[in-house]
Design an enzyme around this catalytic site. Sequence first.
Site, PDB file in Angstrom:
ATOM      1  N   LYS A  36       0.037   1.481  10.718  1.00  0.00           N
ATOM      2  CA  LYS A  36      -1.312   1.722  10.187  1.00  0.00           C
ATOM      3  C   LYS A  36      -2.249   0.550  10.440  1.00  0.00           C
ATOM      4  O   LYS A  36      -3.397   0.737  10.856  1.00  0.00           O
ATOM      5  CB  LYS A  36      -1.236   1.996   8.673  1.00  0.00           C
ATOM      6  CG  LYS A  36      -0.505   3.251   8.290  1.00  0.00           C
ATOM      7  CD  LYS A  36      -0.612   3.530   6.799  1.00  0.00           C
ATOM      8  CE  LYS A  36       0.052   2.493   5.917  1.00  0.00           C
ATOM      9  NZ  LYS A  36       1.520   2.414   6.120  1.00  0.00           N
ATOM     10  N   ASN A  91      -6.259  -0.593   2.815  1.00  0.00           N
ATOM     11  CA  ASN A  91      -5.171  -1.547   2.647  1.00  0.00           C
ATOM     12  C   ASN A  91      -5.424  -2.860   3.365  1.00  0.00           C
ATOM     13  O   ASN A  91      -4.790  -3.868   3.064  1.00  0.00           O
ATOM     14  CB  ASN A  91      -3.853  -0.944   3.147  1.00  0.00           C
ATOM     15  CG  ASN A  91      -3.194  -0.081   2.089  1.00  0.00           C
ATOM     16  OD1 ASN A  91      -3.671   0.029   0.973  1.00  0.00           O
ATOM     17  ND2 ASN A  91      -2.087   0.533   2.448  1.00  0.00           N
ATOM     18  N   HIS A 100       9.565   4.636   0.433  1.00  0.00           N
ATOM     19  CA  HIS A 100       8.953   4.805  -0.892  1.00  0.00           C
ATOM     20  C   HIS A 100       9.522   6.006  -1.659  1.00  0.00           C
ATOM     21  O   HIS A 100       8.811   6.648  -2.431  1.00  0.00           O
ATOM     22  CB  HIS A 100       7.422   4.951  -0.768  1.00  0.00           C
ATOM     23  CG  HIS A 100       6.773   3.859   0.015  1.00  0.00           C
ATOM     24  ND1 HIS A 100       6.888   2.532  -0.337  1.00  0.00           N
ATOM     25  CD2 HIS A 100       5.996   3.899   1.138  1.00  0.00           C
ATOM     26  CE1 HIS A 100       6.207   1.800   0.536  1.00  0.00           C
ATOM     27  NE2 HIS A 100       5.679   2.608   1.428  1.00  0.00           N
TER      28      HIS A 100
END
Length: 449
Positions: free
Chosen positions: A123, A146, A193
């Site tokens: 990303k 982010n 996650h």
Amino acid sequence: MKNTEFFKGKNILIVGLAKSGFAAAKLLHSFGAHLFVNDKSPREGNMEAEKLEQLGIEVVCGAHPLTLLDKNLDFIVKNPGIPYQNPLLSEAIKRNIPIYTEVEIAGMISDAPIIAITGSNGKTTTTTLIGEMLKNSEKTPIVAGNIGTVFSEVAAESTPDDILVAELSSFQLMGTERFKPEISVFLNLFEAHLDYHGSIDEYGKAKAKITENQDSADYVIYNADDENVTALMKDSRAKHIPFSVTRKCEGVYIQEDALYFQEQKVIELKEIVLPGKHNLSNIMAAVAASLLAGATKEQIRHVLTTFPGVKHRLQYVEEKNGRRFYNDSKATNILATKAALSAFQNPVILLAGGLDRGNSFDDLIPALKNVKAMVTFGQTAEKLADAGKQAGIETIKRADNVEEAVPLAYSLSHAEDVILLSPACASWDQYKTFEQRGDMFINSVHKLK
């Protein structure tokens, strides 16, 4: 800004006073919302809480009391990292109180079009590439999410002449309902996650929210080589722009050792500075998003022939006497170092070592076939040396630290070699952060004569 009247007079609870929560609280307060703010950290020394109280906002610190839900709340804005299993949030779900992240606010108020990027890996590189490729285009790119500034904070200041390029995690996207970027990018999907999402299916669904509200006027750019991503994109109503490193497709693909976008040749692969098959996927996604958003092929070519990589992530440092130096200090585990090694065909001098977490490096051995020499350091120096010996590497040296490892590695190298820092370990045995370790490597490379 648009839609600010929506928030006026609303009863809103902010949960979590990290960077995004603090920014959201200030923003919503300026819109005339009636705010309550809750942070688990103690009140003492909590500068953000103090600043919000000075604005007249009620702040509760030290715990997450359920009584906060008795405020006739219209919705909650939570810090992305706080899991939904948190007792306060679990109770809010039972009471049917909507829970958002500040991404939802950003999407509602932005006057600028939005490019949103998600995926398990890549990303940051893709987002950075898009931001660079859009420079000198009709709209001014602003990188957020982010990386960069808090998304809602940037959105509040944006104009129609800007374009927001936002890196978004599954945590952030899960807390959206109306979010609708003009261009969405879905890079890949790996198991990650699961402690937060519960399963790979739920994790994928959270990421797929990036295109949930898009329509035929929008674009979704996705990895056609990833079966999981492709399956999730079937229901998207946006125009589909696939990319593939293995076959020709309707979006971005490779043909005759060149990168193409919808039959248009963009660049020869040999001209691209950023190494690695995984980065080629990131590059393809960035090229598609940038061209659709108005970037010129000239600017894209300029970026691809000069962009050294995101700092500490397989970052090209410089070339000295035919040796190319790469800083991959972010590689704090074996998987990351294996990916880095796979990016090179030239012989590699590998610098590796760091914090000993008790694991072996047997899984690294197959990836060392292109390594001609190793320089190990830190707590795991001997373990990595043993792995190198098992891989058949004859030249293995030990250094006290990265600064010492660089000139030692250079002394073992020849022209056309790659000298790669990819530690396969955390940095905390010798350095405060992987960034500090990477900076030491860069500085040592620059000092070489």
